[in-house]
Design a protein around this motif. Sequence first.
Motif, PDB file in Angstrom:
ATOM      1  N   LYS A   1       7.788 -26.113  17.990  1.00 17.01           N
ATOM      2  CA  LYS A   1       7.785 -25.874  16.551  1.00 17.01           C
ATOM      3  C   LYS A   1       8.367 -24.510  16.195  1.00 17.01           C
ATOM      4  N   LEU A   2       8.502 -23.631  17.198  1.00 14.10           N
ATOM      5  CA  LEU A   2       9.152 -22.338  16.954  1.00 14.10           C
ATOM      6  C   LEU A   2      10.606 -22.502  16.514  1.00 14.10           C
ATOM      7  N   THR A   3      11.208 -23.645  16.851  1.00 17.40           N
ATOM      8  CA  THR A   3      12.613 -23.852  16.492  1.00 17.40           C
ATOM      9  C   THR A   3      12.827 -23.825  14.985  1.00 17.40           C
ATOM     10  N   LYS A   4      11.756 -24.054  14.211  1.00 18.70           N
ATOM     11  CA  LYS A   4      11.892 -24.027  12.749  1.00 18.70           C
ATOM     12  C   LYS A   4      12.244 -22.633  12.241  1.00 18.70           C
ATOM     13  N   GLU A   5      11.803 -21.602  12.955  1.00 16.06           N
ATOM     14  CA  GLU A   5      12.073 -20.237  12.490  1.00 16.06           C
ATOM     15  C   GLU A   5      13.139 -19.542  13.311  1.00 16.06           C
ATOM     16  N   ILE A   6      13.748 -20.236  14.275  1.00 12.80           N
ATOM     17  CA  ILE A   6      14.650 -19.551  15.202  1.00 12.80           C
ATOM     18  C   ILE A   6      15.955 -19.113  14.547  1.00 12.80           C
ATOM     19  N   ASN A   7      16.513 -19.930  13.649  1.00 12.32           N
ATOM     20  CA  ASN A   7      17.808 -19.572  13.052  1.00 12.32           C
ATOM     21  C   ASN A   7      17.746 -18.292  12.213  1.00 12.32           C
ATOM     22  N   PRO A   8      16.788 -18.138  11.300  1.00 10.65           N
ATOM     23  CA  PRO A   8      16.731 -16.870  10.554  1.00 10.65           C
ATOM     24  C   PRO A   8      16.426 -15.669  11.440  1.00 10.65           C
ATOM     25  N   VAL A   9      15.613 -15.869  12.471  1.00 11.47           N
ATOM     26  CA  VAL A   9      15.294 -14.772  13.393  1.00 11.47           C
ATOM     27  C   VAL A   9      16.554 -14.320  14.127  1.00 11.47           C
ATOM     28  N   LEU A  10      17.307 -15.286  14.671  1.00 10.37           N
ATOM     29  CA  LEU A  10      18.519 -14.947  15.411  1.00 10.37           C
ATOM     30  C   LEU A  10      19.589 -14.367  14.492  1.00 10.37           C
ATOM     31  N   SER A  11      19.663 -14.847  13.278  1.00  7.97           N
ATOM     32  CA  SER A  11      20.626 -14.305  12.315  1.00  7.97           C
ATOM     33  C   SER A  11      20.349 -12.830  12.057  1.00  7.97           C
ATOM     34  N   ARG A  12      19.087 -12.482  11.941  1.00 11.15           N
ATOM     35  CA  ARG A  12      18.718 -11.077  11.731  1.00 11.15           C
ATOM     36  C   ARG A  12      19.066 -10.233  12.947  1.00 11.15           C
ATOM     37  N   PHE A  13      18.814 -10.770  14.142  1.00 11.10           N
ATOM     38  CA  PHE A  13      19.131 -10.038  15.366  1.00 11.10           C
ATOM     39  C   PHE A  13      20.626  -9.737  15.460  1.00 11.10           C
ATOM     40  N   ARG A  14      21.455 -10.710  15.056  1.00 13.27           N
ATOM     41  CA  ARG A  14      22.906 -10.523  15.148  1.00 13.27           C
ATOM     42  C   ARG A  14      23.399  -9.458  14.173  1.00 13.27           C
TER      43      ARG A  14
END
Length: 275
Positions: free
Chosen positions: A196-209
């Motif tokens: 269920k962590l995959t639901k928040e992974i895209n915004p998290v990774l976008s911020r990291f980039r």
Amino acid sequence: MLKFIFPNLGFTFERKKTVINYTVYENNKSAEWVTFVHGAGGSSAIWFKQIRDFQNHYNILLLDLRGHGESKKSYTKKYTFSGLADDIYEVLDFLSINKSHFVGISLGTILIRQLAETYPDRVQSMVLGGAILKMNFRAQVLMCLGTIFKQVLPYMLLYRFFAFVILPKRKHKIPRQLFINEAKKVYQKEFVKWFKLTKEINPVLSRFRKVELNIPTLYIMGDEDYMFLPSVKEVSDLHFKSSVLVVIDNCGHVVNIEKATVFNEKALYFLNNMQ
């Protein structure tokens, strides 16, 4: 607390359970620490090829994330990247480790990056193997399939499928099988919570980039890590002030196992000379 002494091997380690399980390998000649963070479905056992080399230079802290390895029981209904990073922070506080280098693989690199963003004063440097900074089209498809079938199919069937997609070649058999064997120790309910962590992974990774931290960072990637290498190349070029990228030939996603000798040499050289 249990403390074990191995005079023939030249190290000691102690073990005590907190919220998550940890193991410490001491080096009485060093005051610096290296903390290892595994990926989803793995455990601290995946660092067996790193322990001896790194322990010659540093004190070592190995972690089992929630629901993995010896950290089997968890009563949290929902996992978040910030919450899982707080688990790591809690162990550092418990052991009075003010600052540590961090070495991670796969999803563990996301947790290290989250920790560095939240508690930058506790992270001395980052070595991110098989780093995940963006989910490409293939990864997005996998996430969709997992979301559809996670409550219906046995989680090991899904995990085997994911392992073959990420590590498809015959020469990837050893790391692929190691992660499958470790994943067998994870309960179905734990797998669902982690997925269920995959639901928040895209915004998290976008911020990291987008955000470059002032923390020395070494990315170690395999040239056959087709799902994640392209985005790491882009980010390491963008964050050139703090980041260095090493690409290992003839290697896939799990670089610390497939090419352990090269991984250890590159990581230790970086840690010893990053100043």
